[in-house]
Design a protein around this motif. Structure first.
Motif, short mmCIF file in Angstrom:
data_model
loop_
_atom_site.label_atom_id
_atom_site.label_comp_id
_atom_site.label_asym_id
_atom_site.label_seq_id
_atom_site.Cartn_x
_atom_site.Cartn_y
_atom_site.Cartn_z
N VAL A 43 1.03 -1.14 -0.08
CA VAL A 43 0.03 -0.04 -0.13
C VAL A 43 1.09 1.14 -0.06
O VAL A 43 1.82 1.26 0.68
CB VAL A 43 -0.79 0.15 1.31
N ASP A 44 0.69 2.19 -0.88
CA ASP A 44 1.45 3.41 -1.08
C ASP A 44 1.02 4.45 0.04
O ASP A 44 0.01 4.39 0.90
CB ASP A 44 1.09 4.27 -2.06
N LEU A 45 2.02 4.97 0.80
CA LEU A 45 1.91 6.03 1.81
C LEU A 45 1.98 7.50 0.89
O LEU A 45 2.78 7.70 0.03
CB LEU A 45 3.04 5.98 2.73
N LEU A 46 1.19 8.32 1.43
CA LEU A 46 1.00 9.56 0.56
C LEU A 46 1.67 10.64 1.33
O LEU A 46 1.19 10.70 2.54
CB LEU A 46 -0.21 9.70 0.08
N GLN A 47 2.10 11.72 0.75
CA GLN A 47 2.43 12.91 1.60
C GLN A 47 1.98 14.31 0.90
O GLN A 47 1.79 14.00 -0.44
CB GLN A 47 3.98 13.02 1.81
N TYR A 48 1.64 15.20 1.39
CA TYR A 48 1.17 16.32 0.78
C TYR A 48 2.09 17.40 0.42
O TYR A 48 3.09 17.76 1.03
CB TYR A 48 0.02 16.99 1.62
N ILE A 49 2.17 17.60 -0.99
CA ILE A 49 3.18 18.78 -1.34
C ILE A 49 2.31 19.92 -1.67
O ILE A 49 1.24 19.85 -2.41
CB ILE A 49 3.56 18.18 -2.75
N PRO A 50 2.67 21.05 -0.90
CA PRO A 50 1.79 22.21 -0.94
C PRO A 50 1.88 22.96 -2.37
O PRO A 50 2.90 22.94 -2.96
CB PRO A 50 2.40 23.31 0.16
N PRO A 51 0.87 23.93 -2.56
CA PRO A 51 0.75 24.71 -4.09
C PRO A 51 2.15 25.49 -4.15
O PRO A 51 2.64 26.06 -2.96
CB PRO A 51 -0.34 25.27 -4.20
N VAL A 52 2.53 25.54 -5.35
CA VAL A 52 3.83 26.50 -5.46
C VAL A 52 3.45 27.72 -6.37
O VAL A 52 2.52 27.38 -7.53
CB VAL A 52 4.88 25.78 -6.26
N GLY A 53 3.65 28.88 -6.03
CA GLY A 53 3.36 29.88 -7.05
C GLY A 53 1.94 30.40 -6.35
O GLY A 53 1.18 29.83 -5.85
N SER A 54 1.52 31.54 -7.22
CA SER A 54 0.30 32.24 -6.97
C SER A 54 -0.66 32.11 -8.08
O SER A 54 -2.05 32.79 -7.97
CB SER A 54 0.49 33.77 -6.89
N SER A 55 -0.60 31.17 -9.06
CA SER A 55 -1.56 30.78 -9.95
C SER A 55 -2.89 30.38 -9.48
O SER A 55 -2.82 29.50 -8.42
CB SER A 55 -0.94 29.67 -10.99
N ALA A 56 -3.72 30.68 -10.10
CA ALA A 56 -5.11 29.97 -9.67
C ALA A 56 -5.39 28.53 -9.90
O ALA A 56 -6.14 27.83 -9.40
CB ALA A 56 -6.22 30.75 -10.20
N LEU A 57 -4.41 28.18 -10.74
CA LEU A 57 -4.35 26.77 -11.20
C LEU A 57 -3.63 25.71 -10.36
O LEU A 57 -3.44 24.70 -10.41
CB LEU A 57 -3.93 26.51 -12.56
N ALA A 58 -2.66 26.67 -9.51
CA ALA A 58 -1.71 26.10 -8.50
C ALA A 58 -2.57 25.19 -7.55
O ALA A 58 -3.45 25.82 -6.81
CB ALA A 58 -0.70 26.92 -7.99
N GLU A 59 -2.14 23.92 -7.37
CA GLU A 59 -2.81 23.18 -6.23
C GLU A 59 -1.89 22.33 -5.48
O GLU A 59 -1.05 21.63 -6.00
CB GLU A 59 -4.00 22.23 -6.82
N GLY A 60 -2.25 22.26 -4.23
CA GLY A 60 -1.47 21.09 -3.53
C GLY A 60 -1.89 19.77 -4.11
O GLY A 60 -2.68 19.34 -4.59
N LEU A 61 -0.86 18.60 -4.01
CA LEU A 61 -1.11 17.33 -4.35
C LEU A 61 -0.63 16.38 -3.24
O LEU A 61 0.40 16.62 -2.35
CB LEU A 61 -0.28 17.04 -5.70
#
Length: 301
Positions: free
Chosen positions: A3-21
């Motif tokens: 089973v994969d373990l997941l970590q959160y990567i916060p958004p980079v930049g100020s673009s409206a399309l930038a989202e954390g993953l």
């Protein structure tokens, strides 16, 4: 199955399309420092209740409560895809402080299990795996996280055993399979927690069976009670009306076992989730179960 373990990567930049993953953890954590004294660990377990009744409000309240408790490991049962996406992965506290397994289900069942591990210097995640139970009608299984805590190997597993009072034979077989699977881990400390679905009518029989498999019950150990004690209810009068036909019981358990030359003790045992949520109409609760939070201490002897 891995089973994969997941970590959160916060958004980079100020673009409206930038989202954390949320992305898979590629590199294992560095080994934590070896503890000179006992190794401490806080574990929380909760059946979040998969029902749609006030679900987003309820689930967010449960996550807020869990975040405030700051467990090292959180084990969740009856998780749905909606819970995972709308609440767990969107929680700022979870994003900031936890690695998570993605929703783990068995045979396409629409609900399942999750394990969350706090990001801290004394805890390193080694791997996670799942195992489907051979016995049962409801597509249940086991989700296991293998950790290193203070230089000590620790395995923590969660499960949701077969649900109904008449399913006693299935629960016993599932417990046997879980015990065998976890015995293969060779960990210094092994913890099994979750919704064991043990009703009052067979509490003594099932509790003694768990003991014969080599497990110590955190509740009876901490309170110095007999194995057949039927107090400490995690399911009962606080449940929403839709669940009130079921009698109260200690459905939820945290049990543990140690390897050779290792001692463990339960330093605290508490329930959470009994505070009502005030809605527009009558009050309701975060889940139809109470959660359990346990502080444990483990050391080489």
């Amino acid at each position: 199955m891995r089973v994969d373990l997941l970590q959160y990567i916060p958004p980079v930049g100020s673009s409206a399309l930038a989202e954390g993953l949320w992305v898979p953890v590629i590199k294992a954590d560095s080994p934590p420092p070896v503890s000179a004294g006992p190794t401490s660990l806080r574990i929380a377990s909760l059946n979040v209740w998969f029902d749609r009744y006030q679900c987003e409000t309820r689930w967010n309240r449960s996550l807020e409560t869990l975040a405030a408790l700051e467990p090292d490991v959180i084990c969740l049962q009856e998780c749905t895809l909606e819970l995972t996406e709308l609440c767990v992965k969107s929680s700022q506290a979870i994003q900031d402080h936890y690695l998570i397994t993605d929703l783990t289900t068995f045979d396409g069942c629409w609900y399942g299990l999750m394990v969350l591990v706090r990001k801290k210097s004394t805890v390193a995640v080694r791997s996670a795996e799942s195992l489907k139970f051979h016995a049962g009608r409801l597509s249940r299984g086991l989700l296991i996280g293998h950790l290193e805590v203070g230089g000590m190997a620790v395995s923590i597993a969660t499960s949701h055993l077969e649900s109904y009072p008449q399913d006693l034979p299935f629960r016993l077989q599932q417990l046997e399979q879980a015990t065998q699977a976890l015995a293969d881990s060779s960990s210094a400390l092994t913890i099994l927690c979750g919704d064991f679905n043990i009703p009052k009518a067979t509490n003594e029989e099932e509790s003694l069976f768990i003991h014969r498999l080599g497990w110590t019950d955190a509740y009876t150990s901490f309170h110095q009670l007999s194995l057949s004690d039927d107090g400490g209810l995690t399911f009962g009068d606080w449940t929403p009306k839709s669940c009130s036909q079921w009698p109260g019981a200690r459905l939820d358990r945290v049990v543990y076992r140690t390897g050779d030359g290792v001692g463990a003790a339960v330093k605290s045992y508490a329930l959470f989730g009994s505070e009502p949520i005030q809605g527009d109409g009558e009050a309701f609760f975060a889940s139809d179960h109470l959660g359990i939070v346990v502080d444990m201490e483990c050391r080489s002897e």
